[in-house]
Design an enzyme around this catalytic site. Structure first.
Site, PDB file in Angstrom:
ATOM      1  N   ASP A  42       0.845  -1.199   0.000  1.00 46.79           N
ATOM      2  CA  ASP A  42       0.000   0.000   0.000  1.00 46.79           C
ATOM      3  C   ASP A  42       0.878   1.246   0.000  1.00 46.79           C
ATOM      4  O   ASP A  42       1.541   1.547   0.992  1.00 46.79           O
ATOM      5  CB  ASP A  42      -0.891   0.013   1.254  1.00 46.79           C
ATOM      6  N   TYR A  76       3.260   9.689  -0.452  1.00 44.20           N
ATOM      7  CA  TYR A  76       4.340   9.094   0.347  1.00 44.20           C
ATOM      8  C   TYR A  76       5.709   9.310  -0.307  1.00 44.20           C
ATOM      9  O   TYR A  76       6.741   9.053   0.302  1.00 44.20           O
ATOM     10  CB  TYR A  76       4.132   7.582   0.566  1.00 44.20           C
ATOM     11  N   LYS A 129      -2.482   6.050  -4.413  1.00 41.29           N
ATOM     12  CA  LYS A 129      -3.594   6.960  -4.099  1.00 41.29           C
ATOM     13  C   LYS A 129      -3.412   8.330  -4.757  1.00 41.29           C
ATOM     14  O   LYS A 129      -2.288   8.810  -4.904  1.00 41.29           O
ATOM     15  CB  LYS A 129      -3.715   7.154  -2.575  1.00 41.29           C
ATOM     16  N   HIS A 157      -7.320   9.695  -1.863  1.00 41.68           N
ATOM     17  CA  HIS A 157      -6.650   9.645  -0.557  1.00 41.68           C
ATOM     18  C   HIS A 157      -7.499  10.273   0.559  1.00 41.68           C
ATOM     19  O   HIS A 157      -7.629   9.710   1.640  1.00 41.68           O
ATOM     20  CB  HIS A 157      -5.287  10.359  -0.663  1.00 41.68           C
TER      21      HIS A 157
HETATM   22  P1  NAD Z   1       0.946   1.268  11.833  1.00 39.59           P
HETATM   23  O1  NAD Z   1      -0.273   1.378  12.663  1.00 39.59           O
HETATM   24  O2  NAD Z   1       1.093   0.145  10.884  1.00 39.59           O
HETATM   25  O3  NAD Z   1       2.182   1.341  12.827  1.00 39.59           O
HETATM   26  C1  NAD Z   1       3.492   1.370  12.329  1.00 39.59           C
HETATM   27  C2  NAD Z   1       4.468   1.699  13.444  1.00 39.59           C
HETATM   28  O4  NAD Z   1       4.297   0.770  14.509  1.00 39.59           O
HETATM   29  C3  NAD Z   1       5.900   1.523  12.956  1.00 39.59           C
HETATM   30  O5  NAD Z   1       6.388   2.741  12.438  1.00 39.59           O
HETATM   31  C4  NAD Z   1       6.611   1.081  14.195  1.00 39.59           C
HETATM   32  O6  NAD Z   1       6.949   2.200  14.966  1.00 39.59           O
HETATM   33  C5  NAD Z   1       5.556   0.290  14.920  1.00 39.59           C
HETATM   34  N1  NAD Z   1       5.606  -1.169  14.666  1.00 39.59           N
HETATM   35  C6  NAD Z   1       5.262  -1.841  13.533  1.00 39.59           C
HETATM   36  N2  NAD Z   1       5.364  -3.167  13.718  1.00 39.59           N
HETATM   37  C7  NAD Z   1       5.791  -3.331  14.985  1.00 39.59           C
HETATM   38  C8  NAD Z   1       6.089  -4.460  15.776  1.00 39.59           C
HETATM   39  N3  NAD Z   1       5.946  -5.695  15.312  1.00 39.59           N
HETATM   40  N4  NAD Z   1       6.501  -4.256  17.056  1.00 39.59           N
HETATM   41  C9  NAD Z   1       6.622  -3.023  17.571  1.00 39.59           C
HETATM   42  N5  NAD Z   1       6.362  -1.904  16.871  1.00 39.59           N
HETATM   43  C10 NAD Z   1       5.945  -2.059  15.588  1.00 39.59           C
HETATM   44  O7  NAD Z   1       1.171   2.679  11.118  1.00 39.59           O
HETATM   45  P2  NAD Z   1       0.968   3.429   9.786  1.00 39.59           P
HETATM   46  O8  NAD Z   1       2.176   3.363   8.973  1.00 39.59           O
HETATM   47  O9  NAD Z   1       0.449   4.754  10.215  1.00 39.59           O
HETATM   48  O10 NAD Z   1      -0.218   2.670   8.997  1.00 39.59           O
HETATM   49  C11 NAD Z   1      -0.005   1.560   8.146  1.00 39.59           C
HETATM   50  C12 NAD Z   1      -0.193   1.928   6.708  1.00 39.59           C
HETATM   51  O11 NAD Z   1      -1.512   2.459   6.485  1.00 39.59           O
HETATM   52  C13 NAD Z   1       0.707   3.070   6.211  1.00 39.59           C
HETATM   53  O12 NAD Z   1       2.036   2.670   6.038  1.00 39.59           O
HETATM   54  C14 NAD Z   1      -0.005   3.443   4.947  1.00 39.59           C
HETATM   55  O13 NAD Z   1       0.258   2.500   3.929  1.00 39.59           O
HETATM   56  C15 NAD Z   1      -1.459   3.373   5.398  1.00 39.59           C
HETATM   57  N6  NAD Z   1      -1.981   4.703   5.824  1.00 39.59           N
HETATM   58  C16 NAD Z   1      -2.937   5.283   5.077  1.00 39.59           C
HETATM   59  C17 NAD Z   1      -3.450   6.521   5.442  1.00 39.59           C
HETATM   60  C18 NAD Z   1      -4.539   7.135   4.619  1.00 39.59           C
HETATM   61  O14 NAD Z   1      -4.848   8.315   4.821  1.00 39.59           O
HETATM   62  N7  NAD Z   1      -5.138   6.424   3.705  1.00 39.59           N
HETATM   63  C19 NAD Z   1      -2.975   7.181   6.575  1.00 39.59           C
HETATM   64  C20 NAD Z   1      -1.995   6.562   7.340  1.00 39.59           C
HETATM   65  C21 NAD Z   1      -1.510   5.317   6.960  1.00 39.59           C
END
Ligand code: NAD
Length: 272
Positions: A45, A50, A75, A108
């Site tokens: 994704d 990004y 997006k 988005h």
């Molecule tokens: P997430 O909720 O997946 O959390 C990621 C963070 O959690 C990492 O940076 C790390 O600090 C921690 N983490 C991940 N795996 C871990 C583990 N096993 N143990 C301990 N800590 C861990 O965060 P995200 O990146 O905000 O969301 C996931 C994806 O969703 C994004 O990368 C993106 O692709 C998507 N997203 C979309 C939107 C949108 O507006 N459509 C907004 C935000 C994110």
């Protein structure tokens, strides 16, 4: 259920229920995508915003995995909607990714006054097969209702912030009712959910981490989930969720953790 379990979208095409998110992947994006593909992930994704579509494309090519085995989402960014440059933005994303098509193209954010017209252009892109499915992100009930009333193709996907502390069940129920798959962004609350004591108790019962419990919970609820990490060990850990099952009671407990607490902006008031 396993790492390549698919869900059928409302257009008959399939999406892997589990994948990798690459928001804020920065310079590590290429390596994190490569590590994920090596671990068996097949769904990535990304987004124009990004600024890592090139890196995702490089990793795809370097992996040698056949294009048809992968599911790639990108997006449409807000400013391109305001500038009425949907087609141009889409073509640029394809070029940066180095792909002939994407599997899913999403709006988005629901830019007020723009999202209907932008989506109409996306309907044309879908008809041209350059994107195998179209959908939206950050659409609350009123925005989705407006879109459904004013466009022809029901979105295949709505991607929303969804994690234990932020569960918008109104939109989840509407999506289920309309045949739209919900994708959970920030499934771990960008890390904010990982210190929860009640989740730690569930995790220790299953000999799993809190991250694994949250991911598993979303999967069992039929939600698409793509946690983000740039560390190979966590990338593997996050995908190691197919050898245990949460009980009905444990899922109920997590359902009851909702605080309507966002880590990201509210789709009604964002201003970027
Ligand atoms: P997430 O909720 O997946 O959390 C990621 C963070 O959690 C990492 O940076 C790390 O600090 C921690 N983490 C991940 N795996 C871990 C583990 N096993 N143990 C301990 N800590 C861990 O965060 P995200 O990146 O905000 O969301 C996931 C994806 O969703 C994004 O990368 C993106 O692709 C998507 N997203 C979309 C939107 C949108 O507006 N459509 C907004 C935000 C994110």
């Amino acid at each position: 259920m396993n790492i390549t379990t698919k869900l059928e979208m409302n257009n008959g095409k399939e999406i892997y229920q589990f994948g990798l998110g690459v928001w804020r992947g920065g310079e590590e994006t290429k390596n994190s995508v490569l590590a994920a593909l090596k671990a068996g992930y097949r769904h990535i994704d990304t987004a124009a915003a990004y600024k890592n579509e090139e890196a995702v494309g490089e990793a795809i090519r370097e992996s040698g995995i056949a294009r048809e085995e992968l599911f790639i989402t990108t997006k449409l960014w807000n400013q391109d909607m305001r500038d009425h440059k949907v087609k141009e933005a889409f073509e640029l994303s394809l070029k940066k990714l180095g792909l002939d098509y994407v599997d899913l193209y999403l709006i988005h954010w629901p830019v007020k006054g723009e999202y209907i017209n932008s989506y109409k252009v996306m309907e044309k892109l879908y008809e041209s097969s350059k994107t195998k499915a179209i959908g939206v992100s950050n659409f609350k009930v009123h925005q989705l209702k407006d879109l459904l009333e004013n466009t022809d193709i029901v979105p295949a996907i709505n991607q929303m912030e969804f994690n234990p502390q932020m569960q918008d069940n109104e939109i989840l129920n509407m999506c289920t009712e309309k045949g739209i798959i919900l994708e959970a962004w920030s499934p771990l609350g960008s890390g904010a959910c990982l210190e929860d004591e009640a989740l730690k108790v569930i995790a220790s019962k299953h000999n799993k981490s809190v991250a694994q419990v949250i991911i598993r919970c979303l999967l069992q609820k039929g939600i698409v989930v793509f946690p983000k990490s740039v560390h190979e060990n966590r990338i593997k850990e996050n995908s190691n969720v197919f050898d245990f099952e949460l009980t009905f009671e444990e899922i109920e407990l997590i359902n009851n953790m909702n605080k309507n607490l966002r880590t990201g902006p509210d789709p009604d008031t964002f201003n970027f």
